[in-house]
Scaffold this active site. Structure first.
Site, PDB file in Angstrom:
ATOM      1  N   ARG A  50      -1.478  22.649  12.299  1.00 43.58           N
ATOM      2  CA  ARG A  50      -1.030  21.894  11.114  1.00 43.58           C
ATOM      3  C   ARG A  50       0.448  21.547  11.266  1.00 43.58           C
ATOM      4  NH1 ARG A  50       0.720  24.860   7.239  1.00 43.58           N
ATOM      5  NH2 ARG A  50      -1.063  26.256   7.166  1.00 43.58           N
ATOM      6  N   TYR A 103      -1.474  -2.609  -2.584  1.00 42.39           N
ATOM      7  CA  TYR A 103      -2.829  -2.087  -2.412  1.00 42.39           C
ATOM      8  C   TYR A 103      -3.201  -1.303  -3.678  1.00 42.39           C
ATOM      9  CZ  TYR A 103      -6.530   1.058  -0.994  1.00 42.39           C
ATOM     10  OH  TYR A 103      -7.696   1.776  -0.956  1.00 42.39           O
ATOM     11  N   ASP A 176       5.902  -0.704   3.175  1.00 43.28           N
ATOM     12  CA  ASP A 176       4.556  -0.515   3.705  1.00 43.28           C
ATOM     13  C   ASP A 176       4.301  -1.681   4.658  1.00 43.28           C
ATOM     14  OD1 ASP A 176       1.800  -0.576   4.170  1.00 43.28           O
ATOM     15  OD2 ASP A 176       1.328   0.329   2.235  1.00 43.28           O
ATOM     16  N   LYS A 201      -5.763   0.543   9.804  1.00 47.84           N
ATOM     17  CA  LYS A 201      -5.853  -0.922   9.880  1.00 47.84           C
ATOM     18  C   LYS A 201      -5.483  -1.425  11.286  1.00 47.84           C
ATOM     19  CE  LYS A 201      -6.509  -0.143   5.507  1.00 47.84           C
ATOM     20  NZ  LYS A 201      -7.778   0.450   5.161  1.00 47.84           N
TER      21      LYS A 201
HETATM   22  O1  P1T Z   1      -7.012   3.761   3.258  1.00 46.17           O
HETATM   23  P1  P1T Z   1      -5.753   4.472   3.682  1.00 46.17           P
HETATM   24  O2  P1T Z   1      -5.658   4.738   5.143  1.00 46.17           O
HETATM   25  O3  P1T Z   1      -5.456   5.682   2.843  1.00 46.17           O
HETATM   26  O4  P1T Z   1      -4.534   3.441   3.429  1.00 46.17           O
HETATM   27  C1  P1T Z   1      -4.109   3.060   2.158  1.00 46.17           C
HETATM   28  C2  P1T Z   1      -3.410   1.738   2.242  1.00 46.17           C
HETATM   29  C3  P1T Z   1      -2.022   1.703   2.216  1.00 46.17           C
HETATM   30  N1  P1T Z   1      -1.337   0.549   2.285  1.00 46.17           N
HETATM   31  C4  P1T Z   1      -1.983  -0.640   2.396  1.00 46.17           C
HETATM   32  C5  P1T Z   1      -1.177  -1.909   2.452  1.00 46.17           C
HETATM   33  C6  P1T Z   1      -3.373  -0.680   2.442  1.00 46.17           C
HETATM   34  O5  P1T Z   1      -3.963  -1.883   2.550  1.00 46.17           O
HETATM   35  C7  P1T Z   1      -4.114   0.530   2.356  1.00 46.17           C
HETATM   36  C8  P1T Z   1      -5.604   0.551   2.361  1.00 46.17           C
HETATM   37  N2  P1T Z   1      -6.191  -0.688   2.101  1.00 46.17           N
HETATM   38  C9  P1T Z   1      -7.532  -0.940   2.045  1.00 46.17           C
HETATM   39  C10 P1T Z   1      -8.473  -0.008   2.234  1.00 46.17           C
HETATM   40  C11 P1T Z   1      -7.894  -2.336   1.746  1.00 46.17           C
HETATM   41  O6  P1T Z   1      -9.049  -2.758   1.948  1.00 46.17           O
HETATM   42  O7  P1T Z   1      -7.000  -3.079   1.308  1.00 46.17           O
END
Ligand code: P1T
Length: 384
Positions: A50, A103, A176, A201
């Site tokens: 961890r 998001y 972000d 992503k």
């Molecule tokens: O899903 P996760 O890995 O926890 O990421 C969150 C997140 C953070 N910032 C942005 C700009 C994002 O687009 C996302 C997650 N977005 C999607 C799942 C979506 O379909 O837009």
């Protein structure tokens, strides 16, 4: 070393020393704990997975390099990375200034967790309007939080100018960078203090791992984040770290193809009679097209558009697509389509969505790296 070379080599230098095996790919270190010869001398600094793990450490080193940061930290999801950053920097009574188009999950985290349970207040602004940002900074926020391009309206905020304004008010700037990826934009080099990613992503790029990352250069901020990463424990697994290391090797070539295809899709949609409005930073009609040209190396793989109709027309279109999968998420090699108001941004609430300009006829496309002719054919038959 140039970006493309760093994306392949940083963190995966073969160990050619006596006892090293020379792997050109970092092994997946599955061990939860690491044996040591003496109580006060952890082997190579590793104690417990961890706290730190060699496969994750290789990824963290590469992520830092690609953002031009000194330090990188990998987490179990994008939201785990965001939570860790907020936990490390906010306390009750603090103000956060954030983009009004974020998001949905990030808004939910700010509104329903940090505001509702921990007494943080959040002020949303259209960050493409510097006047709104400047006015909000009078509240001396503890964080200024931007997405650029935003999800899903692809608004572009001026990172350099906003970091100058935020620093003038004594506020750190968080960007972000999920939609652009570090290949297209490096916010720390433009003045931001921290970069957040959902590595789920473009960074991983193959829709087979959920992860997140933070990149910073300030040593004191890194120490806080590293402490919270260990204390709260939302770390990325060794196997996911391996997948993301592998995905990153092709980030540059993938992004080039994503944006070539996205431009073709944006141009096709712009000329279609069933489409009311196309949003893509690469189109000269985009309100911040010039800023995108200045701040980014390209315009990315995301295209949003309003169908000439209502929510049911948008739903009908989405259900007719054959090649684009109807799914949340983005940034994978395969093309995806979704309805933000009913899917990724449903948790934001209708009133807030309307205020931010997110209509029920909006469709968001994550344009993959397939042959663009096949993608246009699919859009054409579904719109028809
Ligand atoms: O899903 P996760 O890995 O926890 O990421 C969150 C997140 C953070 N910032 C942005 C700009 C994002 O687009 C996302 C997650 N977005 C999607 C799942 C979506 O379909 O837009």
């Amino acid at each position: 070393m140039k970006f493309e070379t760093q994306a392949i080599h940083v963190g995966e230098e073969p160990n050619l020393k006596e006892g090293g095996s020379g792997d050109v790919v970092v092994p997946i270190h599955l061990a939860s704990t690491f044996a040591r010869q003496q109580v006060d001398r952890p082997t190579c600094g590793y104690e417990y997975s961890r706290t730190s793990n060699p496969t994750r450490a290789a990824l963290e080193k590469r992520l830092a390099a690609l953002e031009g940061a000194k330090f990188g930290l990998a987490f179990a999801s994008g939201l785990a990375a965001e939570t860790t950053l907020m936990l490390s920097t906010l306390k009750s009574g603090d103000v956060v200034v954030a983009s009004d188009d974020l998001y949905g999950g990030t808004r939910r985290l700010l509104d329903k967790v940090f505001a509702q349970n921990y007494g943080v207040s959040v002020q949303y602004v259209d960050a493409a309007d510097l006047g709104q940002v400047e006015a909000a900074l009078k509240a001396k926020p503890k964080l200024v939080w931007l997405e650029t391009p935003t999800n899903p309206l692809l608004k572009i905020a001026d990172i350099g100018e906003i970091s100058r304004l935020a620093h003038g008010a004594g506020s750190p700037l968080v960007v972000d960078n999920t939609f652009a990826s570090p290949y297209l934009q490096q916010p720390l080099l433009l003045g931001a203090d921290a970069v957040v990613h959902s590595t789920t992503k473009f960074i991983n790029g193959h829709s087979d791992s959920v992860g997140g990352a933070l990149m910073v250069s300030d040593e004191a901020l890194y120490a806080k984040l590293k402490f919270s990463q260990n204390a709260a424990g939302a770390i990325l697994s060794p196997f996911d770290s391996f997948l993301v290391l592998r995905g990153l090797k092709t980030l540059a070539v993938r992004m080039e193809r994503h944006q070539q295809n996205a431009m073709r899709v944006a141009q096709f949609l712009s000329a279609h009679s069933r489409v009311r409005k196309v949003i893509y930073p690469g189109l000269p009609t985009h309100p911040q097209h010039e800023l995108a040209k200045k701040q980014m190396r390209g315009f990315g793989g995301m295209v949003s558009f309003e169908i000439d109709g209502n929510a049911s027309d948008a739903k009908a279109f989405l259900s007719r697509l054959k090649l684009f999968a109807l799914a949340e998420s983005l940034g994978g090699v395969e093309s995806l389509a979704e309805h933000p108001a009913l899917m990724t941004h449903a948790c934001v609430g209708a009133q807030e969505r309307t205020r931010a300009g997110l209509s029920d006829s909006l469709v968001r496309l994550s344009v993959g790296i397939e042959n663009a002719d096949d993608l246009l054919e699919d859009l054409k038959q579904a719109l028809g």
